[in-house]
Write an enzyme that holds these catalytic residues in place. Structure first.
Site, PDB file in Angstrom:
ATOM      1  CG  HIS A 147      -0.102 -20.955  -9.065  1.00 35.13           C
ATOM      2  ND1 HIS A 147      -0.014 -20.453  -7.897  1.00 35.13           N
ATOM      3  CD2 HIS A 147      -0.935 -21.664  -8.546  1.00 35.13           C
ATOM      4  CE1 HIS A 147      -0.528 -20.779  -6.773  1.00 35.13           C
ATOM      5  NE2 HIS A 147      -1.197 -21.709  -7.282  1.00 35.13           N
ATOM      6  CG  ASP A 176       6.211 -13.282 -13.295  1.00 32.62           C
ATOM      7  OD1 ASP A 176       5.748 -14.584 -12.726  1.00 32.62           O
ATOM      8  OD2 ASP A 176       7.170 -12.774 -12.687  1.00 32.62           O
TER       9      ASP A 176
HETATM   10  P1  ADQ Z   1       7.486 -17.889  -9.531  1.00 34.93           P
HETATM   11  O1  ADQ Z   1       8.004 -18.139 -10.844  1.00 34.93           O
HETATM   12  O2  ADQ Z   1       8.473 -18.806  -8.656  1.00 34.93           O
HETATM   13  O3  ADQ Z   1       6.258 -18.202  -9.096  1.00 34.93           O
HETATM   14  P2  ADQ Z   1       7.395 -15.422  -7.909  1.00 34.93           P
HETATM   15  O4  ADQ Z   1       6.014 -15.186  -7.770  1.00 34.93           O
HETATM   16  O5  ADQ Z   1       8.380 -14.123  -8.260  1.00 34.93           O
HETATM   17  O6  ADQ Z   1       7.749 -16.476  -9.036  1.00 34.93           O
HETATM   18  O7  ADQ Z   1       8.159 -16.163  -6.586  1.00 34.93           O
HETATM   19  C1  ADQ Z   1       9.350 -16.317  -6.521  1.00 34.93           C
HETATM   20  C2  ADQ Z   1       9.694 -16.710  -5.126  1.00 34.93           C
HETATM   21  O8  ADQ Z   1      10.934 -17.157  -4.850  1.00 34.93           O
HETATM   22  C3  ADQ Z   1       9.442 -15.484  -4.217  1.00 34.93           C
HETATM   23  O9  ADQ Z   1       8.713 -15.851  -2.880  1.00 34.93           O
HETATM   24  C4  ADQ Z   1      10.774 -15.058  -3.693  1.00 34.93           C
HETATM   25  O10 ADQ Z   1      11.153 -14.561  -2.335  1.00 34.93           O
HETATM   26  C5  ADQ Z   1      11.656 -16.400  -3.799  1.00 34.93           C
HETATM   27  N1  ADQ Z   1      13.151 -16.166  -4.294  1.00 34.93           N
HETATM   28  C6  ADQ Z   1      13.421 -15.656  -5.604  1.00 34.93           C
HETATM   29  N2  ADQ Z   1      14.804 -15.466  -5.543  1.00 34.93           N
HETATM   30  C7  ADQ Z   1      15.324 -16.167  -4.236  1.00 34.93           C
HETATM   31  C8  ADQ Z   1      16.629 -16.356  -3.625  1.00 34.93           C
HETATM   32  N3  ADQ Z   1      17.666 -15.874  -4.439  1.00 34.93           N
HETATM   33  N4  ADQ Z   1      16.650 -16.766  -2.326  1.00 34.93           N
HETATM   34  C9  ADQ Z   1      15.519 -17.155  -1.892  1.00 34.93           C
HETATM   35  N5  ADQ Z   1      14.209 -16.984  -2.223  1.00 34.93           N
HETATM   36  C10 ADQ Z   1      14.066 -16.495  -3.417  1.00 34.93           C
HETATM   37  C11 ADQ Z   1       4.807 -18.618  -9.873  1.00 34.93           C
HETATM   38  C12 ADQ Z   1       4.544 -17.886 -11.035  1.00 34.93           C
HETATM   39  C13 ADQ Z   1       4.226 -16.373 -10.400  1.00 34.93           C
HETATM   40  C14 ADQ Z   1       3.294 -16.206  -9.407  1.00 34.93           C
HETATM   41  C15 ADQ Z   1       3.855 -17.360  -8.525  1.00 34.93           C
HETATM   42  C16 ADQ Z   1       2.688 -17.635  -7.440  1.00 34.93           C
HETATM   43  O11 ADQ Z   1       5.254 -17.864 -12.155  1.00 34.93           O
HETATM   44  O12 ADQ Z   1       3.943 -15.478 -11.469  1.00 34.93           O
HETATM   45  O13 ADQ Z   1       3.610 -15.042  -8.761  1.00 34.93           O
HETATM   46  O14 ADQ Z   1       3.679 -18.481  -8.902  1.00 34.93           O
HETATM   47  O15 ADQ Z   1       1.249 -17.737  -7.907  1.00 34.93           O
END
Ligand code: ADQ
Length: 481
Positions: A169, A381
């Site tokens: 991921h 990311d």
């Molecule tokens: P993450 O590093 O967690 O994932 P991301 O893909 O942006 O990063 O996902 C974050 C999730 O958290 C999103 O679904 C978002 O809605 C949720 N979120 C963020 N802030 C929030 C808040 N304050 N309240 C509620 N929800 C919140 C890892 C990798 C990424 C990759 C994903 C999936 O680091 O690059 O995209 O896995 O493979």
């Protein structure tokens, strides 16, 4: 679908549940999120098992409590318990203090500890030993992410006949960074024990191939650049880029609901006569929050005419809260917000609204729907789902996405978004100004392009293309258009 006919075993660090404790009381609730939503129908349909750590820090939540969730989930949940020491050394230690920063090109944050590495190996073996009795020939074992890179190796040692696939991921780093890892050969070798390796982008896949070529010169890479196989130790391992996505329809529907429309209206009612710039992240140093705040300050300095007319809404969900480095980062962010607000606040206008908590989905989507600009600027990311969630929630077809060129999402969203280098704070400030001035027709043109892309390449398509690839001789990932 050409994927194997047997059942699917998903293996991830965490099970898709939440274990909470209140005094003596332990409760287990189902988890949410795109991965569970996408995998649940396949697991129900084909018969499936999800194995992972139950997330209980004390390591003694009764397994029956977790397994009880299986009947409501429609597939089996098999918890793996970890001791507090294992959690400290395998998860917080090797996974999050070594692999996480290294794979995000942030070598300065890396800590290399032999003790943590040994526990990482031990826990990966523990996972494999829990998976092996559940798997038969014809099944597919699909292992997720950097915490479990060695599971394929230990599964092979137990003589498991099922196919083994792995999806990373997070990014795979360039070779000149990966080379610093004292255990690089063992990790690469173990990854080559899977039958299929999935990466988020072509760049990650290329980095991996470069590593294999350098480390194992006898290995042969064959095939078209978009369709490659590695011959290694008499086995063939296939590689693919599968950009992960979201459940577009779920976000689109929720954003169009009356509940969200009302909340979205209220947000603007409370912050009237200005454009809202939104940042949403897990509180992590890879997400570039300090750099983003600096860029916003440069914007206010360089374009004084914009003062009072834009507000940055930064929503951050605390993560890894017991790690001192994360606590320091949080304090630093809060200080910076305070400093910028202290410097620029005037009657009726505060430049930055900072919300530091997990928001319920409808509330988060209300911000997505109402904010005119999304400022998503991770330093690096794997993908970044927030960028896709924002687009899916812009139901009025307006809104501007400013996106880091170092997010995996930039590969597929580059045409509709304004791409920035997050380290170049002056350019980020200029792009915010450009987004602020962008005409509605231009916003509509870009946003409809972005929404079409996310709608078409949604998370269900991602699952399908991965499952198809495992059963397909000519691997051509369906994720990239
Ligand atoms: P993450 O590093 O967690 O994932 P991301 O893909 O942006 O990063 O996902 C974050 C999730 O958290 C999103 O679904 C978002 O809605 C949720 N979120 C963020 N802030 C929030 C808040 N304050 N309240 C509620 N929800 C919140 C890892 C990798 C990424 C990759 C994903 C999936 O680091 O690059 O995209 O896995 O493979």
């Amino acid at each position: 679908m050409v994927s194997p006919a047997g059942k699917i075993l998903i293996v991830s660090n965490r099970l898709p549940i939440r274990v909470s404790r209140e005094g003596e009381q332990i409760s287990v609730k189902p988890g949410s999120g795109g991965l569970v939503t996408a995998l649940a129908p396949v697991l129900k349909d084909r018969g499936g098992v999800w194995l992972g750590w139950d997330g209980d820090p004390m390591g003694d939540a009764p397994h029956t409590l977790v397994e009880d969730q299986s009947s409501s989930a429609g597939y089996q949940l098999k918890p793996i318990s970890l001791t507090p020491q294992e959690v400290g050394e395998y998860y917080h230690g090797f996974s999050n203090e070594t692999l996480w920063p290294l794979f995000h090109d942030l070598l300065g944050h890396c800590r290399f500890s032999r003790q943590n590495w040994n526990t990482y190996r031990q826990v990966n073996r523990k996972f494999a030993e829990a998976v092996a009795p559940e798997a038969s020939a014809g099944d597919l074992i699909w292992v997720h992410d950097y915490q479990l890179a060695l599971v394929g190796r230990y599964l092979k040692e137990t003589g498991v006949q099922a196919k083994k696939a792995f999806f990373l991921h997070i990014p795979f780093p360039p070779w000149d960074l990966f080379i610093r890892l004292p255990w690089r050969t063992e990790i690469l070798n173990a990854l080559l024990d899977y039958d299929l390796l999935g990466f988020q982008t072509e760049r990650d896949r290329r980095n991996f191939i470069r590593g294999v070529r350098t480390c194992f010169p006898a290995s042969r890479v064959t095939g078209h650049p978009r369709n490659q196989t590695i011959d290694h130790g008499g086995r063939q391992i296939r590689l693919g880029a599968f950009p992960i996505s979201i459940d577009y329809e779920a976000f689109n529907r929720l954003a169009a609901s009356e509940e969200v429309a009302e909340k979205a209206w209220l947000i603007h009612e409370r912050l009237p006569d200005r454009k809202l710039v939104l940042g949403v992240d897990r509180l992590d140093y890879t997400k570039g929050i300090p750099e983003r705040l600096e860029a916003f300050e440069v914007l206010l300095e360089k374009y004084p005419q914009i003062r009072g007319k834009v507000t940055l809404v930064q929503i951050a969900v605390p993560s890894r809260i017991h790690v001192p480095e994360y606590q320091l980062m949080r304090e630093n962010i809060e200080r910076t917000v305070g400093r910028i607000n202290g410097r620029y606040t005037k009657d009726g206008w505060i430049p930055i609204h900072y919300i530091c908590r997990n928001l319920p989905r409808p509330e988060l989507v209300s911000y997505y729907r109402t904010c005119e600009i999304a400022l998503i600027t991770p330093l690096k990311d794997g993908m970044n789902l927030v960028a896709k969630e924002y687009c899916a929630s812009c139901v009025e077809n307006i809104g501007v996405l400013i996106l880091s060129e170092f997010a995996g999402a930039a590969v597929t969203l580059r045409r509709g978004a304004l791409l920035v280098n997050p380290y170049n704070v002056e350019d980020v400030a200029d792009q915010i100004f450009e987004a602020y001035q962008m005409t509605r027709p231009e916003q509509q043109r870009r946003m409809s392009q972005l929404r079409r892309e996310v709608q078409r390449h949604n998370v269900f398509r991602w699952v399908d293309s991965f499952l198809e690839a495992i059963g397909r001789p000519d691997l051509r990932p369906g994720g990239v258009g």
